[in-house]
Design a protein around this motif. Structure first.
Motif, PDB file in Angstrom:
ATOM      1  N   TYR A   1      14.110  -6.840   8.046  1.00 26.38           N
ATOM      2  CA  TYR A   1      14.741  -7.878   7.089  1.00 26.38           C
ATOM      3  C   TYR A   1      13.912  -9.177   7.019  1.00 26.38           C
ATOM      4  N   ALA A   2      13.973  -9.709   5.920  1.00 18.34           N
ATOM      5  CA  ALA A   2      13.514 -11.029   5.699  1.00 18.34           C
ATOM      6  C   ALA A   2      14.169 -12.180   6.644  1.00 18.34           C
ATOM      7  N   GLN A   3      13.323 -13.130   6.858  1.00 19.71           N
ATOM      8  CA  GLN A   3      13.980 -14.152   7.850  1.00 19.71           C
ATOM      9  C   GLN A   3      15.108 -14.747   7.357  1.00 19.71           C
ATOM     10  N   ASP A   4      15.286 -14.881   6.036  1.00 22.60           N
ATOM     11  CA  ASP A   4      16.659 -15.437   5.556  1.00 22.60           C
ATOM     12  C   ASP A   4      17.446 -14.436   4.616  1.00 22.60           C
ATOM     13  N   VAL A   5      17.552 -12.950   5.381  1.00 23.96           N
ATOM     14  CA  VAL A   5      18.401 -12.090   5.032  1.00 23.96           C
ATOM     15  C   VAL A   5      19.906 -12.642   4.742  1.00 23.96           C
ATOM     16  N   VAL A   6      20.729 -12.186   3.873  1.00 18.69           N
ATOM     17  CA  VAL A   6      22.077 -12.306   3.783  1.00 18.69           C
ATOM     18  C   VAL A   6      22.537 -10.928   3.848  1.00 18.69           C
ATOM     19  N   TRP A   7      23.452 -10.730   4.657  1.00 14.07           N
ATOM     20  CA  TRP A   7      24.166  -9.307   5.003  1.00 14.07           C
ATOM     21  C   TRP A   7      25.842  -9.569   4.787  1.00 14.07           C
ATOM     22  N   HIS A   8      26.445  -8.892   3.661  1.00 14.78           N
ATOM     23  CA  HIS A   8      27.654  -8.909   3.344  1.00 14.78           C
ATOM     24  C   HIS A   8      28.574  -7.883   4.042  1.00 14.78           C
ATOM     25  N   GLU A   9      29.254  -8.301   5.038  1.00 15.27           N
ATOM     26  CA  GLU A   9      30.332  -7.135   5.442  1.00 15.27           C
ATOM     27  C   GLU A   9      31.597  -7.483   4.645  1.00 15.27           C
ATOM     28  N   PRO A  10      32.515  -6.630   4.863  1.00 17.98           N
ATOM     29  CA  PRO A  10      33.731  -6.538   4.239  1.00 17.98           C
ATOM     30  C   PRO A  10      34.636  -8.002   4.438  1.00 17.98           C
ATOM     31  N   ASP A  11      34.393  -8.262   5.618  1.00 22.26           N
ATOM     32  CA  ASP A  11      35.356  -9.398   5.944  1.00 22.26           C
ATOM     33  C   ASP A  11      34.178 -10.731   6.365  1.00 22.26           C
ATOM     34  N   ARG A  12      33.045 -10.773   6.105  1.00 17.87           N
ATOM     35  CA  ARG A  12      32.254 -11.926   6.483  1.00 17.87           C
ATOM     36  C   ARG A  12      30.602 -11.829   5.882  1.00 17.87           C
ATOM     37  N   VAL A  13      30.258 -13.067   5.932  1.00 18.21           N
ATOM     38  CA  VAL A  13      28.549 -12.856   5.331  1.00 18.21           C
ATOM     39  C   VAL A  13      27.837 -13.449   6.744  1.00 18.21           C
ATOM     40  N   ASN A  14      26.725 -12.822   6.818  1.00 18.24           N
ATOM     41  CA  ASN A  14      25.967 -13.081   7.880  1.00 18.24           C
ATOM     42  C   ASN A  14      24.620 -13.458   7.471  1.00 18.24           C
ATOM     43  N   ARG A  15      24.238 -14.748   7.590  1.00 16.71           N
ATOM     44  CA  ARG A  15      22.950 -15.357   6.994  1.00 16.71           C
ATOM     45  C   ARG A  15      21.866 -15.440   7.848  1.00 16.71           C
ATOM     46  N   GLY A  16      20.805 -14.939   7.589  1.00 17.45           N
ATOM     47  CA  GLY A  16      19.555 -14.889   8.618  1.00 17.45           C
ATOM     48  C   GLY A  16      19.452 -13.841   9.674  1.00 17.45           C
ATOM     49  N   ARG A  17      18.223 -13.465  10.046  1.00 18.71           N
ATOM     50  CA  ARG A  17      18.025 -12.305  11.174  1.00 18.71           C
ATOM     51  C   ARG A  17      18.790 -12.619  12.434  1.00 18.71           C
TER      52      ARG A  17
ATOM     53  N   GLY B   1       8.622  -5.319   1.033  1.00 16.15           N
ATOM     54  CA  GLY B   1       8.795  -4.712   2.160  1.00 16.15           C
ATOM     55  C   GLY B   1       9.624  -4.946   3.251  1.00 16.15           C
ATOM     56  N   VAL B   2      10.711  -5.501   2.797  1.00 12.96           N
ATOM     57  CA  VAL B   2      11.813  -5.888   3.794  1.00 12.96           C
ATOM     58  C   VAL B   2      12.886  -6.164   2.993  1.00 12.96           C
ATOM     59  N   ILE B   3      14.273  -5.987   3.689  1.00 11.30           N
ATOM     60  CA  ILE B   3      15.631  -6.113   3.072  1.00 11.30           C
ATOM     61  C   ILE B   3      15.747  -7.536   3.047  1.00 11.30           C
ATOM     62  N   ILE B   4      16.058  -7.994   1.695  1.00  8.84           N
ATOM     63  CA  ILE B   4      16.595  -9.421   1.425  1.00  8.84           C
ATOM     64  C   ILE B   4      18.002  -9.665   1.326  1.00  8.84           C
ATOM     65  N   GLU B   5      18.726  -8.548   1.175  1.00  2.00           N
ATOM     66  CA  GLU B   5      19.927  -8.830   1.035  1.00  2.00           C
ATOM     67  C   GLU B   5      20.563  -7.331   1.239  1.00  2.00           C
ATOM     68  N   LEU B   6      21.753  -7.222   2.131  1.00  2.00           N
ATOM     69  CA  LEU B   6      22.439  -6.099   2.477  1.00  2.00           C
ATOM     70  C   LEU B   6      24.008  -6.200   2.113  1.00  2.00           C
ATOM     71  N   TYR B   7      24.483  -5.228   1.783  1.00  7.42           N
ATOM     72  CA  TYR B   7      26.006  -5.130   1.387  1.00  7.42           C
ATOM     73  C   TYR B   7      26.387  -3.849   2.207  1.00  7.42           C
ATOM     74  N   THR B   8      27.505  -4.085   3.049  1.00  7.29           N
ATOM     75  CA  THR B   8      27.862  -2.834   3.732  1.00  7.29           C
ATOM     76  C   THR B   8      29.460  -2.579   3.345  1.00  7.29           C
ATOM     77  N   PHE B   9      29.821  -1.623   2.735  1.00  5.25           N
ATOM     78  CA  PHE B   9      31.076  -1.098   2.514  1.00  5.25           C
ATOM     79  C   PHE B   9      31.803  -0.122   3.398  1.00  5.25           C
ATOM     80  N   VAL B  10      32.971  -0.159   4.069  1.00  9.00           N
ATOM     81  CA  VAL B  10      33.395   0.619   4.735  1.00  9.00           C
ATOM     82  C   VAL B  10      34.599   1.252   4.472  1.00  9.00           C
ATOM     83  N   ASN B  11      34.710   2.739   4.183  1.00 10.83           N
ATOM     84  CA  ASN B  11      35.907   3.302   3.861  1.00 10.83           C
ATOM     85  C   ASN B  11      37.034   3.429   4.774  1.00 10.83           C
ATOM     86  N   GLY B  12      36.795   3.233   6.018  1.00 14.99           N
ATOM     87  CA  GLY B  12      38.020   3.436   6.938  1.00 14.99           C
ATOM     88  C   GLY B  12      37.782   4.546   7.500  1.00 14.99           C
ATOM     89  N   SER B  13      39.134   5.143   8.140  1.00 16.67           N
ATOM     90  CA  SER B  13      38.991   6.336   8.713  1.00 16.67           C
ATOM     91  C   SER B  13      38.813   7.604   8.069  1.00 16.67           C
TER      92      SER B  13
END
Length: 123
Positions: A33-49, A107-119
């Protein structure tokens, strides 16, 4: 040498979110991941490694016997990667399904989106 988008997607799933050893997980985070990666989860956003590393550790601690498994091959379209996953107890049918979509650069992930379908278990 820069990792391919497909390499990054597999590393994200297997070397970070399925890695119980904090030292190995943190080493993978540093090269995935990039140092300043942004990871979007369904319920929050995480910024940075550091935030991503803390959240990955939290998720692993919540379900220590669960593992992430790819659900099919990585799909790549230019700088975007997609990988579906199964999540659940090792050696058992998955409890949760979902997908990660990542935008990559240099060569790194700069932005990540996670989608969860549930059970995926029958009701």
């Amino acid at each position: 040498m820069n990792a391919t988008v497909a390499d990054l997607m597999r590393r994200n799933l297997l070397d970070v979110f399925s890695e119980p050893d904090a030292e190995r997980r943190n080493a993978a985070i540093a090269v995935t991941y990039a140092q300043d990666v942004v990871w979007h989860e369904p319920d929050r956003v995480n910024r940075g490694r550091e935030a991503l590393a803390r959240r990955a550790a939290e998720l692993l601690a919540q379900s220590p016997d669960w593992v992430m498994r790819p659900d099919g091959p990585v799909s790549v379209n230019d700088d975007l990667g997609h990988l579906a996953f199964h999540y659940g107890p090792a050696g058992q049918p998955p409890i949760v399904t979902g997908m990660d979509i990542a935008r990559c650069k240099d060569g790194v992930i700069i932005e990540l989106y996670t989608f969860v379908n549930g059970s995926s278990q029958p009701a």
